[in-house]
Design a protein around this motif. Structure first.
Motif, PDB file in Angstrom:
ATOM      1  N   GLY A 303     -14.383  -4.711 -21.502  1.00 42.76           N
ATOM      2  CA  GLY A 303     -14.211  -6.076 -21.267  1.00 42.76           C
ATOM      3  C   GLY A 303     -13.287  -6.845 -22.031  1.00 42.76           C
ATOM      4  N   ALA A 304     -12.339  -6.142 -22.710  1.00 44.07           N
ATOM      5  CA  ALA A 304     -11.586  -6.808 -23.410  1.00 44.07           C
ATOM      6  C   ALA A 304     -10.239  -7.093 -22.514  1.00 44.07           C
ATOM      7  N   ARG A 305     -10.076  -8.597 -22.381  1.00 44.90           N
ATOM      8  CA  ARG A 305      -8.725  -8.890 -21.979  1.00 44.90           C
ATOM      9  C   ARG A 305      -7.392  -8.842 -22.703  1.00 44.90           C
ATOM     10  N   PRO A 306      -6.267  -8.710 -21.986  1.00 45.77           N
ATOM     11  CA  PRO A 306      -5.035  -8.729 -23.025  1.00 45.77           C
ATOM     12  C   PRO A 306      -4.822 -10.140 -23.253  1.00 45.77           C
ATOM     13  N   THR A 307      -4.340 -10.295 -24.781  1.00 43.26           N
ATOM     14  CA  THR A 307      -3.774 -11.284 -25.306  1.00 43.26           C
ATOM     15  C   THR A 307      -2.554 -10.831 -25.963  1.00 43.26           C
ATOM     16  N   PRO A 308      -1.633 -12.121 -26.436  1.00 40.73           N
ATOM     17  CA  PRO A 308      -0.502 -11.697 -26.940  1.00 40.73           C
ATOM     18  C   PRO A 308      -0.741 -10.703 -28.472  1.00 40.73           C
ATOM     19  N   LYS A 309      -1.659 -11.210 -28.948  1.00 37.81           N
ATOM     20  CA  LYS A 309      -1.906 -10.265 -30.217  1.00 37.81           C
ATOM     21  C   LYS A 309      -2.684  -8.843 -30.041  1.00 37.81           C
ATOM     22  N   GLU A 322       4.248   2.890 -24.283  1.00 34.73           N
ATOM     23  CA  GLU A 322       3.652   1.413 -24.612  1.00 34.73           C
ATOM     24  C   GLU A 322       3.913   0.635 -23.430  1.00 34.73           C
ATOM     25  N   ALA A 323       4.884   0.666 -22.830  1.00 30.89           N
ATOM     26  CA  ALA A 323       5.212  -0.448 -21.739  1.00 30.89           C
ATOM     27  C   ALA A 323       4.270   0.170 -20.349  1.00 30.89           C
ATOM     28  N   LEU A 324       3.933   1.382 -20.463  1.00 30.34           N
ATOM     29  CA  LEU A 324       2.969   1.726 -19.269  1.00 30.34           C
ATOM     30  C   LEU A 324       1.535   1.157 -19.730  1.00 30.34           C
ATOM     31  N   ALA A 325       1.327   1.486 -20.930  1.00 35.92           N
ATOM     32  CA  ALA A 325      -0.007   0.857 -21.238  1.00 35.92           C
ATOM     33  C   ALA A 325      -0.189  -0.620 -21.186  1.00 35.92           C
ATOM     34  N   ILE A 326       1.060  -1.275 -21.443  1.00 39.44           N
ATOM     35  CA  ILE A 326       0.670  -2.848 -21.484  1.00 39.44           C
ATOM     36  C   ILE A 326       0.647  -3.495 -20.021  1.00 39.44           C
ATOM     37  N   GLY A 327       1.419  -2.654 -19.081  1.00 40.16           N
ATOM     38  CA  GLY A 327       1.421  -3.173 -17.812  1.00 40.16           C
ATOM     39  C   GLY A 327       0.205  -2.714 -17.221  1.00 40.16           C
ATOM     40  N   LEU A 328      -0.294  -1.481 -17.292  1.00 44.88           N
ATOM     41  CA  LEU A 328      -1.724  -1.196 -16.842  1.00 44.88           C
ATOM     42  C   LEU A 328      -2.739  -1.853 -17.229  1.00 44.88           C
ATOM     43  N   TRP A 329      -2.720  -2.243 -18.554  1.00 39.82           N
ATOM     44  CA  TRP A 329      -3.958  -2.955 -19.135  1.00 39.82           C
ATOM     45  C   TRP A 329      -4.148  -4.548 -18.744  1.00 39.82           C
ATOM     46  N   CYS A 330      -2.867  -5.226 -18.189  1.00 37.37           N
ATOM     47  CA  CYS A 330      -2.727  -6.265 -17.676  1.00 37.37           C
ATOM     48  C   CYS A 330      -3.079  -6.475 -16.098  1.00 37.37           C
ATOM     49  N   ALA A 331      -2.508  -5.277 -15.540  1.00 37.41           N
ATOM     50  CA  ALA A 331      -2.943  -5.018 -13.864  1.00 37.41           C
ATOM     51  C   ALA A 331      -4.474  -4.701 -13.766  1.00 37.41           C
ATOM     52  N   LEU A 332      -5.146  -4.122 -14.778  1.00 27.84           N
ATOM     53  CA  LEU A 332      -6.502  -3.734 -14.760  1.00 27.84           C
ATOM     54  C   LEU A 332      -7.393  -4.874 -14.865  1.00 27.84           C
ATOM     55  N   CYS A 333      -7.075  -5.785 -15.670  1.00 28.46           N
ATOM     56  CA  CYS A 333      -7.925  -6.830 -15.928  1.00 28.46           C
ATOM     57  C   CYS A 333      -7.639  -8.116 -15.238  1.00 28.46           C
ATOM     58  N   ALA A 334      -6.474  -8.129 -14.357  1.00 27.91           N
ATOM     59  CA  ALA A 334      -6.096  -9.445 -13.745  1.00 27.91           C
ATOM     60  C   ALA A 334      -6.986  -9.946 -12.828  1.00 27.91           C
ATOM     61  N   HIS A 335      -7.147 -11.002 -12.726  1.00 28.60           N
ATOM     62  CA  HIS A 335      -7.865 -11.755 -11.808  1.00 28.60           C
ATOM     63  C   HIS A 335      -7.090 -11.761 -10.334  1.00 28.60           C
ATOM     64  N   ASN A 336      -5.901 -11.947 -10.468  1.00 29.08           N
ATOM     65  CA  ASN A 336      -4.888 -11.741  -9.229  1.00 29.08           C
ATOM     66  C   ASN A 336      -3.571 -11.457 -10.024  1.00 29.08           C
ATOM     67  N   LEU A 337      -2.481 -11.153  -8.921  1.00 31.83           N
ATOM     68  CA  LEU A 337      -1.280 -10.723  -9.384  1.00 31.83           C
ATOM     69  C   LEU A 337      -0.507 -11.711 -10.110  1.00 31.83           C
ATOM     70  N   GLU A 338      -0.660 -12.938  -9.872  1.00 36.48           N
ATOM     71  CA  GLU A 338      -0.029 -14.117 -10.999  1.00 36.48           C
ATOM     72  C   GLU A 338      -0.771 -13.996 -12.189  1.00 36.48           C
ATOM     73  N   ASP A 339      -1.730 -13.653 -12.386  1.00 40.65           N
ATOM     74  CA  ASP A 339      -2.700 -13.616 -13.671  1.00 40.65           C
ATOM     75  C   ASP A 339      -2.129 -12.496 -14.494  1.00 40.65           C
ATOM     76  N   GLY A 340      -1.973 -11.231 -13.634  1.00 45.35           N
ATOM     77  CA  GLY A 340      -1.660  -9.844 -14.301  1.00 45.35           C
ATOM     78  C   GLY A 340      -0.353  -9.939 -15.062  1.00 45.35           C
ATOM     79  N   ILE A 341       0.569 -10.344 -14.138  1.00 49.92           N
ATOM     80  CA  ILE A 341       1.996 -10.661 -14.622  1.00 49.92           C
ATOM     81  C   ILE A 341       2.175 -11.687 -15.760  1.00 49.92           C
ATOM     82  N   THR A 342       1.598 -12.741 -15.749  1.00 52.30           N
ATOM     83  CA  THR A 342       1.640 -13.800 -16.762  1.00 52.30           C
ATOM     84  C   THR A 342       1.467 -13.035 -18.106  1.00 52.30           C
ATOM     85  N   MET A 343       0.249 -12.125 -18.072  1.00 49.07           N
ATOM     86  CA  MET A 343      -0.294 -11.569 -19.125  1.00 49.07           C
ATOM     87  C   MET A 343       0.756 -10.674 -19.845  1.00 49.07           C
TER      88      MET A 343
END
Length: 418
Positions: A303-309, A322-343
């Motif tokens: 249940g950990a959501r991406p944060t800058p830290k 690292e790029a794939l992992a970050i993009g994937l984590w944000c997409a997995l946790c996103a409420h919607n597309l805008e939320d995932g991309i901004t994270m």
């Protein structure tokens, strides 16, 4: 044709009497009469002459939703990636501390000026487009000549991208086709040194890079491979044209394979990632990518959501895994597309590439309607990206070298088979 209906690319048409739905994937105003091409939910292509009674038969569907292999998902993948790229472009070289100071506690959320304009795309989107062009030209070559090595044709396309950066390759490069004639692509947007040097020094089409780089310049451009057969091998081989470290090209293969599983089998993102790792995770050279993606899956499960830290603990995204992992984590946790991309863009790292990867994933899943209208309104090259997405659906389905039709000749002019 009546003025009451003006279909455009990716509109969903609905037959007024049978309720059949077609996604518009090509508009051919000179073939030899005005013609639309639509794709139904079973993948069949239908030519639709724009006759005077067209609007009596067809209407533009409102809120049509997405079907499993809807061509609009391809558009969502490419446009979503470009939107993530453009949003991240303004903060790519900024620390999270500087992003906080500039944009406040929520970070960047709207297109901000970069490279002289709002919504500017970077080399990531440029190279994604030229990768797609090479894949389509490989389709034409295989059909017309009966033999083709797709990575070699993609290599030729990437060398055309190099020309747009005002850099001369070692080998001769054709300047035909429509994409290289798009003047807006002739712009330097902080191209990666690894990509530039590997392409500049290559002496033959299809020659793997002679370096040990695992930078993210391979993985960030391969999303179009998901819509062609053998995505894992295709993306790995095309990433290897510029990045010689196994992590650099195998992470690209895994990314395209995850996208293809979503596209072909309607898997969830979690299912696609897990099954892709199960099939490819134990390949030689995959250890770094497997380890960090398994960490991301564990974080998501907890249940950990991406944060800058939190993102910073994974890395900056400058290298492929690292790029794939970050993009994937944000997409997995996103409420919607805008939320995932901004994270995915709000961190101290390669924000445009991680934003692009998250956008490719979420755009494929949710379609282009999920992309905020205020992002799309300012997105550079939106029409070019839309046309490329349409051609990915249209060209492989329609091109036939044995039929000397106007449409096949038109395709050959746009995508010469070399």
């Amino acid at each position: 044709m009546s003025n009451t209906i003006k279909p455009m690319l990716f509109h969903c048409l609905q037959h007024n009497h049978t309720s059949q739905r077609l996604r518009v994937i090509q508009c051919s105003p000179h073939y030899p009469r005005p013609l639309l091409w639509g794709q139904d939910e079973q993948g069949h292509i239908h030519p639709l002459p724009l006759t005077s009674d067209f609007s009596n038969k067809w209407s533009i569907a409102t809120s049509p939703g997405l079907f499993a292999r809807d061509p609009a998902r391809i558009l969502g993948c490419l446009l979503g990636g470009a939107a993530g790229d453009a949003l991240g472009a303004a903060v790519e070289f900024m620390s999270w501390t500087n992003i906080l100071y500039e944009f406040g506690s929520q970070g960047i959320r709207a297109m901000t000026k970069a490279y002289g304009r709002k919504g500017a795309i970077t080399d990531d989107t440029q190279m994604m487009l030229f990768t797609a062009e090479g894949l389509l030209r490989a389709v034409v070559r295989a059909e017309s000549r009966g033999i083709c090595h797709p990575p070699a044709v993609v290599h030729h396309a990437l060398l055309r991208w190099l020309l747009t950066q005002n850099i001369s390759p070692t080998t001769n490069v054709g300047k035909d086709g429509w994409l290289i004639k798009e003047s807006a692509l002739w712009a330097r947007r902080a191209p990666g040194n690894t990509c530039v040097n590997a392409l500049r020094l290559s002496s033959s089409f299809g020659e793997p890079a002679v370096n040990n780089s695992k930078g993210c310049g391979g993985v960030m451009r391969v999303a179009p491979c998901a819509f062609f057969s053998g995505a894992f091998e295709l993306a790995s081989d095309t990433a290897r044209l510029t990045h010689g470290h196994p992590t650099g090209y195998l992470a690209a293969g895994l990314f395209a394979d995850i996208l293809q599983r979503i596209w072909q089998h309607s898997m969830s993102l979690l299912e696609a990632c897990s099954s892709s790792l199960k099939e490819h995770g134990d390949l030689p050279g995959m250890a770094e990518t497997k380890t960090i993606l398994e960490l991301v899956l564990k974080l998501h499960q907890e249940g950990a959501r991406p944060t800058p830290k939190g993102i910073e603990k994974l890395g900056g995204g400058w290298v492929a895994e690292e790029a794939l992992a970050i993009g994937l984590w944000c997409a997995l946790c996103a409420h919607n597309l805008e939320d995932g991309i901004t994270m995915a863009v709000n961190h101290s790292g390669d924000s445009d590439s991680t934003g692009m990867i998250a956008g490719n994933l979420l755009g494929l899943i949710h379609g282009p309607e999920a992309i905020p209208a205020h992002w799309l309104a300012e997105l550079e090259l939106r029409e070019v990206i839309t046309q490329m997405a349409a051609d990915i659906s249209f060209v492989p389905a329609v091109y036939d070298d044995n039929e000397n039709t106007d449409i096949s000749l038109w395709i050959e002019e746009r995508y010469p088979g070399w």
